[in-house]
Enzyme design. Sequence first.
Site, PDB file in Angstrom:
ATOM      1  N   GLU A   3      -5.745 -10.986  -0.963  1.00  0.00           N
ATOM      2  CA  GLU A   3      -6.630 -10.794   0.501  1.00  0.00           C
ATOM      3  C   GLU A   3      -8.319 -10.748   0.173  1.00  0.00           C
ATOM      4  O   GLU A   3      -8.856 -10.177   0.709  1.00  0.00           O
ATOM      5  CB  GLU A   3      -6.138  -9.412   1.053  1.00  0.00           C
ATOM      6  CG  GLU A   3      -4.770  -9.649   1.350  1.00  0.00           C
ATOM      7  CD  GLU A   3      -4.206  -8.301   1.944  1.00  0.00           C
ATOM      8  OE1 GLU A   3      -5.185  -7.504   2.487  1.00  0.00           O
ATOM      9  OE2 GLU A   3      -3.218  -7.530   1.815  1.00  0.00           O
TER      10      GLU A   3
ATOM     11  N   GLU B 270       0.783  -1.303   0.199  1.00  0.00           N
ATOM     12  CA  GLU B 270      -0.021  -0.104  -0.005  1.00  0.00           C
ATOM     13  C   GLU B 270       0.860   1.267   0.136  1.00  0.00           C
ATOM     14  O   GLU B 270       0.783   2.095   0.840  1.00  0.00           O
ATOM     15  CB  GLU B 270      -1.010  -0.040   0.984  1.00  0.00           C
ATOM     16  CG  GLU B 270      -1.856  -1.258   1.172  1.00  0.00           C
ATOM     17  CD  GLU B 270      -2.643  -1.511   2.454  1.00  0.00           C
ATOM     18  OE1 GLU B 270      -2.799  -0.175   3.160  1.00  0.00           O
ATOM     19  OE2 GLU B 270      -3.352  -2.327   2.581  1.00  0.00           O
TER      20      GLU B 270
HETATM   21  O1  G3I Z   1      -2.194  -8.156  19.211  1.00  0.00           O
HETATM   22  C1  G3I Z   1      -2.722  -6.912  19.822  1.00  0.00           C
HETATM   23  C2  G3I Z   1      -3.223  -7.364  21.211  1.00  0.00           C
HETATM   24  O2  G3I Z   1      -2.060  -7.467  21.930  1.00  0.00           O
HETATM   25  C3  G3I Z   1      -4.094  -6.196  21.798  1.00  0.00           C
HETATM   26  O3  G3I Z   1      -4.550  -6.449  23.054  1.00  0.00           O
HETATM   27  C4  G3I Z   1      -5.117  -5.728  20.626  1.00  0.00           C
HETATM   28  C5  G3I Z   1      -6.102  -4.627  21.146  1.00  0.00           C
HETATM   29  O4  G3I Z   1      -5.386  -3.507  20.836  1.00  0.00           O
HETATM   30  O5  G3I Z   1      -4.745  -5.509  19.432  1.00  0.00           O
HETATM   31  C6  G3I Z   1      -3.958  -6.860  19.011  1.00  0.00           C
HETATM   32  O6  G3I Z   1      -3.430  -6.223  17.611  1.00  0.00           O
HETATM   33  C7  G3I Z   1      -4.422  -6.108  16.645  1.00  0.00           C
HETATM   34  C8  G3I Z   1      -4.136  -7.120  15.332  1.00  0.00           C
HETATM   35  O7  G3I Z   1      -4.946  -6.726  14.279  1.00  0.00           O
HETATM   36  C9  G3I Z   1      -3.919  -8.497  15.877  1.00  0.00           C
HETATM   37  O8  G3I Z   1      -5.355  -9.166  16.118  1.00  0.00           O
HETATM   38  C10 G3I Z   1      -4.565  -4.678  16.020  1.00  0.00           C
HETATM   39  O9  G3I Z   1      -5.004  -3.871  17.207  1.00  0.00           O
HETATM   40  C11 G3I Z   1      -5.520  -4.577  14.956  1.00  0.00           C
HETATM   41  O10 G3I Z   1      -5.470  -3.285  14.212  1.00  0.00           O
HETATM   42  C12 G3I Z   1      -4.743  -5.530  13.891  1.00  0.00           C
HETATM   43  O11 G3I Z   1      -5.716  -5.465  12.783  1.00  0.00           O
HETATM   44  C13 G3I Z   1      -5.129  -5.925  11.417  1.00  0.00           C
HETATM   45  C14 G3I Z   1      -5.312  -4.983  10.374  1.00  0.00           C
HETATM   46  O12 G3I Z   1      -4.485  -5.700   9.239  1.00  0.00           O
HETATM   47  C15 G3I Z   1      -4.322  -3.725  10.850  1.00  0.00           C
HETATM   48  O13 G3I Z   1      -4.538  -2.735  10.044  1.00  0.00           O
HETATM   49  C16 G3I Z   1      -5.958  -7.211  11.014  1.00  0.00           C
HETATM   50  O14 G3I Z   1      -6.019  -8.264  12.135  1.00  0.00           O
HETATM   51  C17 G3I Z   1      -5.584  -7.663   9.509  1.00  0.00           C
HETATM   52  O15 G3I Z   1      -6.642  -8.474   9.285  1.00  0.00           O
HETATM   53  C18 G3I Z   1      -5.214  -6.533   8.704  1.00  0.00           C
HETATM   54  O16 G3I Z   1      -4.964  -6.998   7.528  1.00  0.00           O
HETATM   55  C19 G3I Z   1      -4.530  -5.910   6.456  1.00  0.00           C
HETATM   56  C20 G3I Z   1      -3.642  -6.412   5.682  1.00  0.00           C
HETATM   57  O17 G3I Z   1      -2.282  -6.544   6.549  1.00  0.00           O
HETATM   58  C21 G3I Z   1      -3.279  -5.303   4.609  1.00  0.00           C
HETATM   59  N1  G3I Z   1      -4.298  -5.057   3.777  1.00  0.00           N
HETATM   60  C22 G3I Z   1      -5.460  -4.682   4.453  1.00  0.00           C
HETATM   61  C23 G3I Z   1      -5.904  -5.832   5.374  1.00  0.00           C
HETATM   62  C24 G3I Z   1      -7.212  -5.641   6.257  1.00  0.00           C
HETATM   63  O18 G3I Z   1      -7.069  -4.408   7.093  1.00  0.00           O
END
Ligand code: G3I
Length: 388
Positions: A297, A181
């Site tokens: 994705e 991105e």
């Molecule tokens: O691991 C922490 C945890 O320790 C904490 O307690 C919790 C609460 O804040 O957060 C956890 O991390 C989260 C992480 O996912 C793992 O679950 C993050 O907050 C959360 O923002 C993160 O979201 C991920 C997102 O990317 C971030 O932008 C999604 O799971 C993931 O599916 C998503 O994937 C992205 C691709 O990498 C790029 N393309 C878009 C796609 C969807 O957004």
Amino acid sequence: MFKKSSMSRRRLLYMGVSGLAGAIAVAVAKDRLPIYPSQAVNNLTRDFKVAGLTPLKGRATAKGLIYGAASGQDFLASDKTLQASIVRECGILVPENELKWQFLRPRPDVFDFSKSDWLAQFARTHKMLFRGHTLVWYEQLPEWFKEVVNRQNAEKFFVEHITTVTKRYAGQMHSWDVVNEAIEPDDGQKAGLRKSPWLEFLGPDYIELAYRLAAQADPKAMLVYNENALEYSGRKEEVKRTAVLKLLERLKSRGTPIHALGIQSHLVAQEGALNAKKLRSFLSDVASLGLKILITELDVSDQKLPLDPAVRDRIVASVYEDYLSVVLDEKAVIAVLNWGLSDRHTWLSTFTPRSDGAPVRPLPLDSSFKPKLAWNAMARAFDQARKR
Ligand code: G3I
């Protein structure tokens, strides 16, 4: 009750080659469905019949394609049914978050590979391919990043990260999303580049540097540029496709070791109008650069669809089949990955929940890991794809 939606002239013009004839609102017993991209409109009568029970990976392999999905280590390690479903359906696995800075870099001088190593081992044990996501992104940077990284030391952190992480999995990786991105025309930067710490501290050449470092650390891996919001026919997507194509042309003209474009394909039922002609021509432009294409994705958000799961599943399945029939027509497309395999574990539950609170249904398997019509739609798309 859905208000009668009238398709604007613009939207009609975007219907593309699938023809406007199909764009007829289909009235169902209770509601008048808003008008969807034409081929999804006949979803209520569409036949999603599939021959046999061959899992998706088998149907993909039969056509020289690779099929797989993303999964989080926490879910996969604790959910035996998810494990069985991933092993049955997928030929490739990509960590959803575990190869991002947020997970790998708890402290500036510490790498933690425990979760990504677990996923790499799972893929190896089950003879699955493994792909990396992502070495360079503006999101999910660790908490300490803002305080520690600056113009003076950014290159050191950048080089160390890419080299250390890529070297660790050298020879095991089917492919890497090296940069994710990097294009956002609305940011008003030169060449439509997205504002990011990397652009600020290292300048626009950070992208080329990333691919050269990754190629040096793992000469075997296919190096991918991964991007979102390229699929639909809106003005924004058109501008973004043009900027991405120019970036790829620039990188190729400099002999940058880049091998493929990743099209994320986070689709939204009812929202985006799929213009088959425009999308198809973009794919062939990318292929003409000598690049392969991966659908990296794929999911179909049902956030804006009616409550009834049966109606939602049919429309989501139609979007899957329409989209895949267009992208798989391009023989440079070599892989399709869902972003999750089952509705039980999807980022969309948190990121775009439904206003009625109903569980979302964006993926091929439902939350009990049973195949849905979306599974049928993907199976049909693979069965109908030309052999690579
Ligand atoms: O691991 C922490 C945890 O320790 C904490 O307690 C919790 C609460 O804040 O957060 C956890 O991390 C989260 C992480 O996912 C793992 O679950 C993050 O907050 C959360 O923002 C993160 O979201 C991920 C997102 O990317 C971030 O932008 C999604 O799971 C993931 O599916 C998503 O994937 C992205 C691709 O990498 C790029 N393309 C878009 C796609 C969807 O957004």
